[in-house]
Each structure stands twice: as structure tokens, then as C-alpha cells.
Design an enzyme around this catalytic site. Structure first.
Site, short mmCIF file in Angstrom:
data_model
loop_
_atom_site.label_atom_id
_atom_site.label_comp_id
_atom_site.label_asym_id
_atom_site.label_seq_id
_atom_site.Cartn_x
_atom_site.Cartn_y
_atom_site.Cartn_z
N GLU A 1 0.64 3.95 1.80
CA GLU A 1 1.02 4.38 3.15
C GLU A 1 2.16 3.51 3.69
OE1 GLU A 1 -3.58 4.59 2.92
OE2 GLU A 1 -1.97 3.39 2.06
N CYS B 1 -6.72 1.86 4.87
CA CYS B 1 -7.39 0.63 5.30
C CYS B 1 -6.98 0.31 6.74
CB CYS B 1 -6.98 -0.52 4.37
SG CYS B 1 -5.26 -1.04 4.58
N CYS C 1 -3.12 -0.27 7.21
CA CYS C 1 -2.36 0.98 7.22
C CYS C 1 -2.70 1.83 8.44
CB CYS C 1 -2.58 1.73 5.93
SG CYS C 1 -1.88 0.87 4.50
N HIS D 1 0.83 -1.21 0.00
CA HIS D 1 0.00 0.00 0.00
C HIS D 1 0.87 1.26 0.00
CE1 HIS D 1 -3.84 -2.09 1.68
NE2 HIS D 1 -3.32 -2.71 0.64
#
Length: 161
Positions: free
Chosen positions: A93, A119, A122, A91
Site C-alpha cells: 500500500e 496494517c 498503511c 508495504h
């Protein structure tokens, strides 16, 4: 030559973006590097109006990109926001925090700007990284992530352009 911050020059309106507008625009540019077939996400980590790190979603360094080999989650018809473990992608992040660590920049007290709401995976990393504020534009179907960020007293702001 001096230009007014907000006003007109040669009949054109001049607007100086706010800091949130400025950094959110940068997240959109960062997202263009994404190699995910389903959702292009960009993230920017900022402290004192200076960029510490950026990240976008895609396969780990050196591995084939989903744009080239296809998406396993798509092939398995897994809905967005479910079964994160069935994805080769990292991801935005997560990549942002990895880049900050690799280059010796602490995320503590920083603001994370992101094209989409983080999400749950993260969100937990954001809490432990001691990030103080998250600004996001696009929604993501993960109410537990919002709950975790709220419980950790992390300011979560939806950006409206």
C-alpha cells in the site's frame, strides 16, 4: 464474433468477472513481484474502473532484497503484525501511494484493492490519502487498523472469491 456475457460457448461456461473480481485478480498478479520472504502482498489503486497505480511489498529500490539476504524479523522470531519498524520492506500500500505520487495521480476518492487487510501503518496513510474504499482478501492480525478505517468512514470490504 459475439459471445454471451454469462452462458455457454462450445460447452464451456463463460463468466464475466465483476469489477471487484477483476481488480482482486490483478492484485494476485502484482503480489508475484514481491520480494518479501514472509508474505507476498499486492495492491491496486482504482478510480472509475481504471488502474491508477500498483504496489507490492519489498525492499526499497536499489537495496538488497529479503529473498536474497534473509529476513531480520524472521531471524528475530517477531510474530506477524508486530514491530513493523524492524523490517527493511516497504508495504504494498505504501509503494502504491508512492507510485501514484511519482506519476501525478491523486488517490483521493479511489478504491484500494489489496491481497491482505492493511496494517495500522498503511491504514493511517489510506485515511490521509482520502481513499474511500478498501477491498481485501486475506486477513491480517491488526484490529486497530480496522478501527482506524472505520472511524474515518472508509468502507472496508472483505472479498470472498
Amino acid at each position: 464474433m459475439d459471445y454471451p456475457l454469462d452462458g455457454e460457448k462450445n460447452g464451456r461456461s463463460l463468466h464475466r468477472p465483476t469489477w471487484d473480481e477483476y481488480f482482486m485478480a490483478i492484485t494476485e498478479l502484482v503480489a508475484q513481484r514481491s520480494t518479501c520472504r514472509r508474505r507476498r502482498v499486492g495492491a491496486v489503486l482504482v478510480r472509475d474502473h481504471h488502474i491508477i497505480a500498483t504496489g507490492y511489498n519489498g525492499a526499497p529500490a536499489g537495496l538488497p532484497h529479503c529473498l536474497d539476504v534473509g529476513c531480520l524479523r524472521e531471524q528475530m522470531q517477531i510474530p506477524s503484525g508486530e514491530r513493523h519498524e524492524i523490517c527493511v520492506g516497504v508495504h504494498a500500500e505504501q509503494n502504491l501511494l508512492i507510485q501514484a505520487a511519482l506519476h501525478g495521480s491523486s488517490p483521493e476518492g479511489a478504491t484500494l484493492y489489496c491481497t491482505h487487510q492493511p496494517c495500522i501503518l498503511c491504514a493511517k496513510l489510506i485515511v490521509n490519502a482520502r481513499i474511500k474504499r478498501v477491498v481485501f482478501k486475506g486477513d491480517y492480525p491488526d484490529s486497530l487498523a480496522q478501527k482506524i478505517l472505520h472511524q474515518a468512514a472508509i468502507q472496508l470490504d472483505k472479498f470472498f472469491s
